[in-house]
Motif scaffolding. Structure first.
Motif, PDB file in Angstrom:
ATOM      1  N   LEU A  27       0.828  -1.211   0.000  1.00 58.31           N
ATOM      2  CA  LEU A  27       0.000   0.000   0.000  1.00 58.31           C
ATOM      3  C   LEU A  27       0.858   1.255   0.000  1.00 58.31           C
ATOM      4  O   LEU A  27       0.569   2.224  -0.719  1.00 58.31           O
ATOM      5  CB  LEU A  27      -0.925  -0.008   1.216  1.00 58.31           C
ATOM      6  N   LEU A  28       1.934   1.259   0.781  1.00 62.13           N
ATOM      7  CA  LEU A  28       2.834   2.419   0.798  1.00 62.13           C
ATOM      8  C   LEU A  28       3.499   2.621  -0.560  1.00 62.13           C
ATOM      9  O   LEU A  28       3.611   3.754  -1.051  1.00 62.13           O
ATOM     10  CB  LEU A  28       3.888   2.246   1.877  1.00 62.13           C
ATOM     11  N   ALA A  29       3.952   1.530  -1.177  1.00 62.71           N
ATOM     12  CA  ALA A  29       4.579   1.638  -2.495  1.00 62.71           C
ATOM     13  C   ALA A  29       3.564   2.115  -3.534  1.00 62.71           C
ATOM     14  O   ALA A  29       3.874   2.975  -4.375  1.00 62.71           O
ATOM     15  CB  ALA A  29       5.169   0.302  -2.906  1.00 62.71           C
ATOM     16  N   PHE A  30       2.358   1.591  -3.480  1.00 67.60           N
ATOM     17  CA  PHE A  30       1.303   2.008  -4.401  1.00 67.60           C
ATOM     18  C   PHE A  30       0.979   3.493  -4.230  1.00 67.60           C
ATOM     19  O   PHE A  30       0.828   4.223  -5.215  1.00 67.60           O
ATOM     20  CB  PHE A  30       0.055   1.151  -4.154  1.00 67.60           C
ATOM     21  N   ALA A  31       0.876   3.951  -2.990  1.00 65.93           N
ATOM     22  CA  ALA A  31       0.577   5.367  -2.740  1.00 65.93           C
ATOM     23  C   ALA A  31       1.716   6.258  -3.225  1.00 65.93           C
ATOM     24  O   ALA A  31       1.469   7.341  -3.780  1.00 65.93           O
ATOM     25  CB  ALA A  31       0.328   5.584  -1.247  1.00 65.93           C
ATOM     26  N   LEU A  32       2.948   5.822  -3.048  1.00 68.45           N
ATOM     27  CA  LEU A  32       4.093   6.606  -3.519  1.00 68.45           C
ATOM     28  C   LEU A  32       4.096   6.711  -5.038  1.00 68.45           C
ATOM     29  O   LEU A  32       4.310   7.794  -5.599  1.00 68.45           O
ATOM     30  CB  LEU A  32       5.395   5.969  -3.035  1.00 68.45           C
ATOM     31  N   ILE A  33       3.836   5.603  -5.700  1.00 67.34           N
ATOM     32  CA  ILE A  33       3.887   5.586  -7.162  1.00 67.34           C
ATOM     33  C   ILE A  33       2.789   6.464  -7.758  1.00 67.34           C
ATOM     34  O   ILE A  33       3.036   7.298  -8.636  1.00 67.34           O
ATOM     35  CB  ILE A  33       3.779   4.141  -7.687  1.00 67.34           C
ATOM     36  N   PHE A  34       1.575   6.325  -7.273  1.00 69.23           N
ATOM     37  CA  PHE A  34       0.464   7.029  -7.903  1.00 69.23           C
ATOM     38  C   PHE A  34       0.220   8.430  -7.363  1.00 69.23           C
ATOM     39  O   PHE A  34      -0.559   9.178  -7.944  1.00 69.23           O
ATOM     40  CB  PHE A  34      -0.810   6.191  -7.817  1.00 69.23           C
ATOM     41  N   SER A  35       0.862   8.800  -6.283  1.00 69.60           N
ATOM     42  CA  SER A  35       0.731  10.197  -5.836  1.00 69.60           C
ATOM     43  C   SER A  35       1.712  11.089  -6.580  1.00 69.60           C
ATOM     44  O   SER A  35       1.389  12.223  -6.922  1.00 69.60           O
ATOM     45  CB  SER A  35       0.957  10.299  -4.330  1.00 69.60           C
ATOM     46  N   ALA A  36       2.905  10.590  -6.876  1.00 69.72           N
ATOM     47  CA  ALA A  36       3.895  11.398  -7.586  1.00 69.72           C
ATOM     48  C   ALA A  36       3.699  11.310  -9.099  1.00 69.72           C
ATOM     49  O   ALA A  36       3.864  12.293  -9.811  1.00 69.72           O
ATOM     50  CB  ALA A  36       5.304  10.934  -7.222  1.00 69.72           C
ATOM     51  N   PHE A  37       3.347  10.151  -9.607  1.00 71.71           N
ATOM     52  CA  PHE A  37       3.089   9.917 -11.025  1.00 71.71           C
ATOM     53  C   PHE A  37       4.264  10.310 -11.897  1.00 71.71           C
ATOM     54  O   PHE A  37       4.111  10.964 -12.932  1.00 71.71           O
ATOM     55  CB  PHE A  37       1.822  10.651 -11.476  1.00 71.71           C
TER      56      PHE A  37
END
Length: 103
Positions: free
Chosen positions: A31-41
């Motif tokens: 979840l942390l990796a997913f949030a990092l990837i899709f918040s910065a894009f």
């Protein structure tokens, strides 16, 4: 009359693992990796998030290989106090004779 014996099956006694690691920790790191990837894009965030998740998954698998219940043991350990004073109860009153015995 002898005691009744029941067989304990291994499937009912296994730790709850996901992708080789502790279920909650693996999903939280994903979840942390997913949030990092899709918040910065950005491509750098994608590379960093994927690398972070792969290394977290590797570490969690090693941890689960040593002890599958390590997270629960650590959380129980954090509840203990560092020092337990030696006394039976706070309401116990020593007599004078007992107090002189230990000096």
């Amino acid at each position: 009359m002898s005691l009744r014996q029941t067989q304990i099956r291994q499937s009912a006694n296994r730790p709850n693992l996901f992708m080789g690691g502790d279920r909650e920790l693996v999903m939280f790191s994903g979840l942390l990796a997913f949030a990092l990837i899709f918040s910065a894009f950005e491509f750098k965030a994608f590379v960093f998030g994927t690398t972070l998740w792969v290394f977290a998954l590797f570490a969690l698998r090693l941890m689960a290989k040593n002890d599958p219940l390590l997270r629960k043991v650590y959380l129980r350990h954090r509840k203990y106090r560092t020092y337990y004073p030696a006394r039976s109860t706070p309401f116990y009153q020593n007599t004078n004779k007992q107090g002189k015995q230990y000096r």
